[in-house]
Structures are given as structure tokens and as C-alpha cells.
Design a protein around this motif. Structure first.
Motif, mmCIF file in Angstrom:
data_model
loop_
_atom_site.group_PDB
_atom_site.id
_atom_site.type_symbol
_atom_site.label_atom_id
_atom_site.label_comp_id
_atom_site.label_asym_id
_atom_site.label_seq_id
_atom_site.Cartn_x
_atom_site.Cartn_y
_atom_site.Cartn_z
ATOM 1 N N GLU A 42 -9.328 -26.866 -45.296
ATOM 2 C CA GLU A 42 -8.924 -25.499 -44.988
ATOM 3 C C GLU A 42 -10.039 -24.505 -45.338
ATOM 4 O O GLU A 42 -10.333 -23.584 -44.575
ATOM 5 C CB GLU A 42 -7.653 -25.152 -45.778
ATOM 6 C CG GLU A 42 -6.984 -23.887 -45.297
ATOM 7 C CD GLU A 42 -5.689 -23.594 -46.072
ATOM 8 O OE1 GLU A 42 -5.447 -22.413 -46.339
ATOM 9 O OE2 GLU A 42 -4.962 -24.554 -46.410
ATOM 10 N N ALA A 43 -10.694 -24.721 -46.470
ATOM 11 C CA ALA A 43 -11.786 -23.836 -46.900
ATOM 12 C C ALA A 43 -12.952 -23.903 -45.913
ATOM 13 O O ALA A 43 -13.560 -22.878 -45.583
ATOM 14 C CB ALA A 43 -12.256 -24.227 -48.304
ATOM 15 N N LEU A 44 -13.254 -25.096 -45.423
ATOM 16 C CA LEU A 44 -14.336 -25.276 -44.451
ATOM 17 C C LEU A 44 -14.014 -24.546 -43.141
ATOM 18 O O LEU A 44 -14.861 -23.861 -42.578
ATOM 19 C CB LEU A 44 -14.569 -26.761 -44.179
ATOM 20 C CG LEU A 44 -15.224 -27.563 -45.309
ATOM 21 C CD1 LEU A 44 -15.033 -29.052 -45.099
ATOM 22 C CD2 LEU A 44 -16.701 -27.238 -45.422
ATOM 23 N N ILE A 45 -12.783 -24.684 -42.688
ATOM 24 C CA ILE A 45 -12.367 -24.032 -41.431
ATOM 25 C C ILE A 45 -12.436 -22.510 -41.574
ATOM 26 O O ILE A 45 -12.916 -21.805 -40.681
ATOM 27 C CB ILE A 45 -10.958 -24.495 -41.002
ATOM 28 C CG1 ILE A 45 -11.007 -25.968 -40.579
ATOM 29 C CG2 ILE A 45 -10.411 -23.639 -39.857
ATOM 30 C CD1 ILE A 45 -9.650 -26.632 -40.435
ATOM 31 N N GLN A 46 -11.984 -21.984 -42.717
ATOM 32 C CA GLN A 46 -12.000 -20.539 -42.948
ATOM 33 C C GLN A 46 -13.419 -19.982 -43.019
ATOM 34 O O GLN A 46 -13.645 -18.806 -42.746
ATOM 35 C CB GLN A 46 -11.232 -20.200 -44.228
ATOM 36 C CG GLN A 46 -9.721 -20.301 -44.054
ATOM 37 C CD GLN A 46 -8.966 -20.097 -45.362
ATOM 38 O OE1 GLN A 46 -9.562 -19.942 -46.415
ATOM 39 N NE2 GLN A 46 -7.649 -20.109 -45.279
ATOM 40 N N ALA A 47 -14.399 -20.832 -43.363
ATOM 41 C CA ALA A 47 -15.797 -20.397 -43.431
ATOM 42 C C ALA A 47 -16.492 -20.537 -42.079
ATOM 43 O O ALA A 47 -17.715 -20.468 -41.994
ATOM 44 C CB ALA A 47 -16.539 -21.206 -44.479
ATOM 45 N N ASP A 48 -15.693 -20.759 -41.018
ATOM 46 C CA ASP A 48 -16.205 -20.884 -39.650
ATOM 47 C C ASP A 48 -17.126 -22.083 -39.432
ATOM 48 O O ASP A 48 -17.985 -22.068 -38.560
ATOM 49 C CB ASP A 48 -16.886 -19.589 -39.191
ATOM 50 C CG ASP A 48 -15.861 -18.596 -38.662
ATOM 51 O OD1 ASP A 48 -15.652 -18.555 -37.458
ATOM 52 O OD2 ASP A 48 -15.242 -17.893 -39.487
ATOM 53 N N VAL A 49 -16.901 -23.118 -40.228
ATOM 54 C CA VAL A 49 -17.603 -24.374 -40.001
ATOM 55 C C VAL A 49 -17.077 -25.020 -38.709
ATOM 56 O O VAL A 49 -17.773 -25.803 -38.074
ATOM 57 C CB VAL A 49 -17.417 -25.322 -41.216
ATOM 58 C CG1 VAL A 49 -17.819 -26.739 -40.911
ATOM 59 C CG2 VAL A 49 -18.208 -24.779 -42.398
ATOM 60 N N GLY A 50 -15.854 -24.655 -38.323
ATOM 61 C CA GLY A 50 -15.245 -25.211 -37.109
ATOM 62 C C GLY A 50 -14.330 -26.374 -37.447
ATOM 63 O O GLY A 50 -14.587 -27.124 -38.393
ATOM 64 N N ILE A 51 -13.271 -26.535 -36.668
ATOM 65 C CA ILE A 51 -12.277 -27.574 -36.957
ATOM 66 C C ILE A 51 -12.895 -28.965 -36.885
ATOM 67 O O ILE A 51 -12.718 -29.787 -37.787
ATOM 68 C CB ILE A 51 -11.063 -27.455 -35.994
ATOM 69 C CG1 ILE A 51 -10.298 -26.164 -36.303
ATOM 70 C CG2 ILE A 51 -10.146 -28.660 -36.127
ATOM 71 C CD1 ILE A 51 -9.202 -25.819 -35.329
#
Length: 313
Positions: A42-51
Motif C-alpha cells: 500500500e505504501a509503494l502504491i501511494q508513492a506512485d510506484v504503480g500497482i
């Protein structure tokens, strides 16, 4: 201030949104469990790393935890940094300008991403590195685009080839290439209109510029540099995909990293589209556009604040 420290400062919002969040997730945890992996995802997705990139990173993290028999949650931070480094690659990826001359760089991107500014800073960068540079004002579509490029040309001390507003962009590109050859210029940078990527007629015009350059000089343009605004996050991915399809983007210049918490988009671009990030902009200054160094980026992103004094730019 050294460039590493500028880069570190420019990533402060991303670090707060991303690395510090990871730190808060793993700190004080006793076990590595499913809940922990989900929170990291979830943290990665919120940082715009992409799903897709987030899922791949967490899946690879699970694999490394098993393989290395890691039991301490706080060890995950270092492993995650390694995995991100792996996606970004090891080397500095600079623009290809060392073959035949002039090296032709066609610059594309939508309005508002800092395209003309990037061209000016790129011209300055090459001039500082001993290259002769010529600018081509092939953005004849937007009012004042030619003037804006000329202002940068004057500031940097390089000539601009231009026609009148509304003239054929491909004709400007053709004349610019002829002039670059006649003057034995090292690097020709071709500006193009800030295409709204939904407007197919404008995309066709871009393709025409690309074709004309290639017809006049085989292998030109040697680089198609797409300028993306880091603050747009996942929107940058859809833009990159469309431009890649239209004119075969060879590299990305990512601007405004200093103004965003969405710096994770660097990972999404590399993982999702396999287009190398070649230049990054980390501030307003004329020297704040540099070749992208993946290792330096990962180090700056994961740098702990209290270690800043140990770094020398």
C-alpha cells in the motif's frame, strides 16, 4: 551545494511519503507477516510506484526474505532498496550524442511539463561540457513558444533556427538539420509542440517531424526525449505510453522532482514501460538538470536525515 545533496533535498517529499512510511511500518514490528507485506504494498502504491511495480517489488521481497532467512522486519528496508536499485539499473543513463554529428535530439511532451525549460538547461549542460549546440524552434503551434526558446538561446549563448508562428514544424526541423550540418554543430535539439496526446492530428504532425529528420539523416533523431512532470504521478505513465507508441521514445527527462511526493513514478516508468530515465530536474537553477544515475537516486531516496552531514556532494 553538491548535486547529491540537491537530489536528496529534492526527494524530501517523496522520502516522507515513501521511505519514512516504510520505516514506520517495519519499526517496532516483531514478525514479518502477511499484514506487513500488505502495508508495504500500500505504501509503494501511494508513492506512485504503480500497482504492477508495487506487486512485483513485494513478491520479490517475499522471495528474498525466504532465501536469506530474514527474521527481523527492520532488515526489509535495505532489501527493498536493493530491489528498487535492481529495477532502475546500475549505470548512469545519459543521452546518446557520441556517434555521427550532429547528434539530433527530438524533444516531445505535453504543455506545462517544462519542455522548453528542459531544452534550455540541456543546451547549457552540453555547452558546459564543450559541445556546440543549435536549437530548432519546431513548436510553431503554441503562441510565444518561439520567443520562449529564443530567450533560452540568448541566455545560454546558442543560436535558434526558426520560421514564423503557424508554419510547418517539419520544415523548421529540416532547415535546422541543414544548418547544423553546415555549421558542424555537435548537438541539435529540436523543440516540438506540446501535444495534447489525445489529439491525433497533432501526434501525426510529430510523426512527420520524426520522418523528415530520418529521411534527411539516417538514424536521426538519435534520441526522442520525452519530458514528463514528476508531480503528475501516474498520469505521466499514460503520457509516456502514448508518445512511445507514436514516435518511439528513447528516454525520459523527469522534471520537478523537487516539488512532488510522487518521485516513485521513476520506478513505475522503468518497470512498466522499459523506457530509461535519462535526465532529471531537481530545481529551478540552470545547472539543475543532470543525467540520471540510478544508484545515486536510490542512495538519495533512502538516505537517513541524520546522515546528511556525512555526504559530500
Amino acid at each position: 551545494m553538491g548535486f547529491f545533496n540537491k537530489l536528496k533535498d529534492s526527494l524530501s517529499k517523496t522520502r516522507k511519503n515513501f521511505v519514512e512510511k516504510i520505516d514506520s511500518i517495519v519499526t517496532g514490528r516483531k514478525v514479518i507477516d502477511e499484514e506487513l507485506y500488505e502495508e508495504l504494498e500500500e505504501a509503494l502504491i501511494q508513492a506512485d510506484v504503480g500497482i504492477d511495480a508495487a506487486l512485483e517489488l513485494v513478491e520479490n521481497l517475499r522471495g528474498e526474505v525466504k532465501k536469506r532467512r530474514i527474521g527481523e522486519p527492520e532488515e526489509l528496508r535495505a532489501v527493498l532498496k536493493e530491489l528498487i536499485q535492481g529495477i532502475l539499473g546500475e549505470e548512469t543513463t545519459s543521452l546518446n550524442i557520441d556517434g555521427e554529428q550532429p547528434a539530433v535530439i527530438m524533444v516531445v511532451g505535453v504543455n506545462g511539463v517544462g519542455k522548453t525549460t528542459t531544452i534550455g538547461k540541456l543546451a547549457h549542460y552540453y555547452k558546459e561540457n564543450g559541445k556546440s549546440v543549435l536549437l530548432s524552434a519546431a513548436d510553431t503551434f503554441r503562441a510565444a513558444a518561439i520567443d520562449q526558446l529564443e530567450i533560452w538561446g540568448n541566455r545560454v549563448g546558442v543560436a535558434v533556427i526558426k520560421h514564423s508562428e503557424g508554419s510547418d514544424p517539419a520544415a523548421v526541423a529540416f532547415d535546422s538539420l541543414q544548418a547544423a550540418r553546415a555549421r558542424k554543430i555537435d548537438v541539435l535539439i529540436v523543440d516540438t509542440a506540446g501535444r495534447l496526446h489525445t489529439k491525433s492530428n497533432l501526434m501525426e504532425e510529430l510523426k512527420k517531424v520524426h520522418r523528415v529528420l530520418g529521411r534527411e539523416m539516417p538514424n536521426a533523431p538519435h534520441e526522442v526525449l520525452l519530458v514528463l512532470d514528476a508531480t503528475t504521478g501516474q498520469n505521466a505513465i499514460s503520457q509516456a505510453s502514448l508518445f512511445k507508441e507514436a514516435v518511439g521514445v528513447t528516454g525520459v527527462a523527469l522534471t520537478k522532482l523537487d516539488g512532488t511526493a510522487k518521485g516513485g513514478v521513476v520506478i513505475a516508468i522503468k518497470q512498466g514501460l522499459d523506457i530509461p530515465i535519462k535526465m532529471i530536474g531537481v530545481g529551478e537553477g540552470i545547472d539543475d538538470l543532470r543525467p540520471f544515475d540510478a544508484r545515486e537516486f536510490a542512495d538519495a531516496l533512502f538516505e537517513r536525515e541524520n546522515k546528511a552531514v556525512e555526504q559530500v556532494g
